[in-house]
Each structure stands twice: as C-alpha cells, then as structure tokens.
Design an enzyme around this catalytic site. Structure first.
Site, short mmCIF file in Angstrom:
data_model
loop_
_atom_site.label_atom_id
_atom_site.label_comp_id
_atom_site.label_asym_id
_atom_site.label_seq_id
_atom_site.Cartn_x
_atom_site.Cartn_y
_atom_site.Cartn_z
CG ASP A 183 -7.84 -4.03 -41.46
OD1 ASP A 183 -6.80 -4.39 -40.87
OD2 ASP A 183 -8.32 -4.65 -42.41
CG HIS B 209 -8.74 -5.47 -37.50
ND1 HIS B 209 -8.53 -5.94 -38.59
CD2 HIS B 209 -9.90 -5.16 -37.07
CE1 HIS B 209 -9.94 -6.31 -39.15
NE2 HIS B 209 -10.69 -5.76 -38.24
#
Length: 360
Positions: free
Chosen positions: A256, A279
């Site tokens: 993430d 991300h």
C-alpha cells in the site's frame, strides 16, 4: 470544506505534466543493494555501552510466549538502561502489551521479535483506536525512547492476509480487523534505527499524538507466499496529530502507501526513500470525520524513488486523499522534490510529477 490554500496547491500540482525518468544504474533494487549503498551499523553494542544492560530469556520455539519477560525487561531498563535482544534469538509476543510508561529507555534490537498468528485471540484482545477502527498488538509511549539495531520486528502477517482476502478495510460491514505492527501514542523523542519491520497484518506504523519522531535506515517489507492473498493496507507510516517527524534512508516494499501521514501532521521531512511495489506517497485520509479540522503543514518530501508501482490503472508517485463533505481541510507549505519513477504515470489531480532526471 476545502480551504482556498488547498485548492490552490492541488491546482498547481495537477497542472504539472509528468514525464518518465530513467533510474541510474546504481539504484538499489533489493534490500541487499539498499544496505550496500546505505550501510547501517549500530554505534553501540550490548557489551560496551555506557548504559546499564538488561537481558531477558528468549523463546524456545514459535509458541513460547515471552510477553511478560519483554515488558519486565523494559521496566527494568527504564530510566536510563538498555534492553538487549541478541542476534539469532527469537522473542515471541502472544498477548497485548501496554508499554506507555517508558522514560529514557533504549532497545538494542539485533534479534527477532515475532507476534503469534492466533487471529481470533488478537481480534478479541488487541488494543483499539477509533480511527478507521484500528487494532494494535501493543502500544508504546513515553519520552526519550530509542529502538536500534539490525534485528527484525515480525508481524507474522500471512494468515491475516489469507483470511482478509476479498475484504476491504473501509467497508462499513467489515468485521475482520487486523492489528497494526507498531503503535505509539503520547510519545516524545522517539527514534527507530536499522530495524527490519516485516509482514505487518495491516499498517506497519501508526503514531498518534506524538512529537519528535525519527525513522532512520529502516527496512519495511510485506511479501506474501499466496498470490491470492496479497498484503493489503500495510502502509509504512500512518499518523494522527504528530509534529517534528523525520524519515531518512528507508527501503519500503509493501502492499500500500509508502508514506502516509494523516490528519494534523506538521514539520515532516522525508529524505531518501525507496518505494518498491507500493502505491507511492500519500497525504491523508483527511477530513474523514464530520466536523473534524484536518491540517497538514510544513512537509518536505524529497529524494524519493518509485519502483514497480502497483497502481496499474493510475500509477502515481504522490497524491492526497480527502473525504468530500466531511471535515475541514488545510494543507500548508508542502513542497515535494525529486520524485523518480521506474514507470511513467498519468498526471492526475492530487498528484505531483516525477523529475525529468534522477541522480544518486
């Protein structure tokens, strides 16, 4: 409601055109290469330090819980001592620990601290925080706390990822909660150096209402052995109400956000971060709760390298998450410098552009 300063900043960010940047040949592409380029060695040892040394017994196997010994060791080392966790020794934590009593304590962390993966037990007994319905294995807090060494903090996340597969953290009907690997609250002058934070079930670090925080030469990974159950929401850094945050020389390979301070963060400086398979850099979520005033101010994020980003639909290096029609948001003085990506991405609102060239 968005402040005029935030709208202005977002408009400026969105107006920058992204361009592909070639990464230099000596760019680290693994933990080993990162450590070769940025070597870390603790300046003190458990043998020749000037502070009193405390040692505890290690675990005999993966089920031998030494939670009580770990807490007792920190109490004994409190007020000027160092808890020593030697290399090649395992310390299993099998129950929640309240470590918010700390005052001038260090942990020389060369061994491995590993949490049990009894998911029903932890879900029933872990500490809780109301923000996004978070739960935590333990909670640290106090002042003048330093964790340093070449050891591992292991969240034992594979079972959690397997059982969470197909679920979403922000789904209001989700009842499968996963603990945060490292949580601290009301901490002043906290430092983590050299540690490998590994396989967190959920966020890796969550720091709340704290000041004077530093993460230096830290490695953070979350890697699944099950292609159908990849790590989710394993952000390296999340925070609420923090100030004076420094992050330097970190390798992050997780599922993430590479770095994600949330509401009310000020005086934040990130310098030299390698984000592999993430991300990217995020600010937020901001303004999630009705009536809440959210601000992020005086943020500098620089010398960040993005490799193998996960967002195929809109790969990015930086963005800002905010909730519409909820709280009030202010973003002040937030320059982002030298973002370099292995792949080009589409310029989108709430993103910054990568640099034209990357130099190491």
């Amino acid at each position: 409601m968005l402040s005029s300063s935030l709208v202005t900043l977002l408009s400026a960010i969105a107006g920058v055109v992204a361009s592909h940047a070639e990464l230099p040949a000596n760019m680290p592409r693994s933990i080993e290469e990162f450590r070769e380029k940025h070597p870390y060695k603790a300046k003190r040892s458990c043998k020749n330090g000037h502070r009193p040394i405390v040692k505890i017994r290690s675990s005999r196997n993966d089920t031998d819980d030494v939670s009580d010994e770990f807490k007792a060791g920190l109490r004994k080392a409190n007020h000027g001592g160092t808890l020593c966790l030697p290399k090649n020794e395992l310390f299993v934590i099998g129950k929640p620990l309240d470590l918010t009593f700390l005052d001038d304590v260090q942990v020389h962390w060369d061994g491995e601290v590993k949490f049990t993966n009894d998911t029903p037990y932890w879900q029933a007994n872990a500490f809780t925080h109301p923000f996004q319905n978070s739960i935590m294995f333990w909670k640290w807090g106090g002042k003048d706390i330093k964790i340093y060494g070449e050891g591992v903090l292991n969240g034992n996340g594979q079972r959690w990822w397997n059982e969470f597969a197909g679920l979403e953290i922000l789904d209001p009907d989700n009842e499968y909660l996963r603990p945060i690997l490292f949580y601290a609250e009301n901490a002043t002058n906290f430092a983590m150096e050299g540690i490998h934070e590994k396989d967190s079930p959920c966020w890796t670090n969550f720091i709340v209402t704290s000041k004077g925080l530093s993460f230096t030469d830290v490695v953070v990974t979350a890697e699944s052995n099950n292609a159908s159950a990849l790590p989710k929401n394993t952000d390296f850094f999340d925070s609420l109400n923090v100030e004076d945050v420094t992050v330097k020389r970190t390798w992050v390979n997780i599922g993430d956000d590479c770095f994600s301070p949330k509401s009310n963060a000020s005086n934040v400086h990130v310098d030299t971060m390698y984000c592999n398979g993430t991300h990217g850099q995020s600010i937020g979520s901001l303004g999630q709760y009705e009536g809440e005033m959210s601000f992020v101010k005086d943020v500098v994020i620089e010398n960040v390298w993005m490799l193998n980003g996960q967002r195929k639909s809109f790969p990015r290096s930086f963005d800002i998450h905010f909730w519409r029609s909820q709280g009030h948001i202010n973003l002040i003085g937030a320059p982002f410098r030298l973002f370099c990506s292995l792949h080009p991405f589409q310029p989108q609102l709430y993103q910054t552009a990568i640099a034209d060239s990357c130099l190491l």
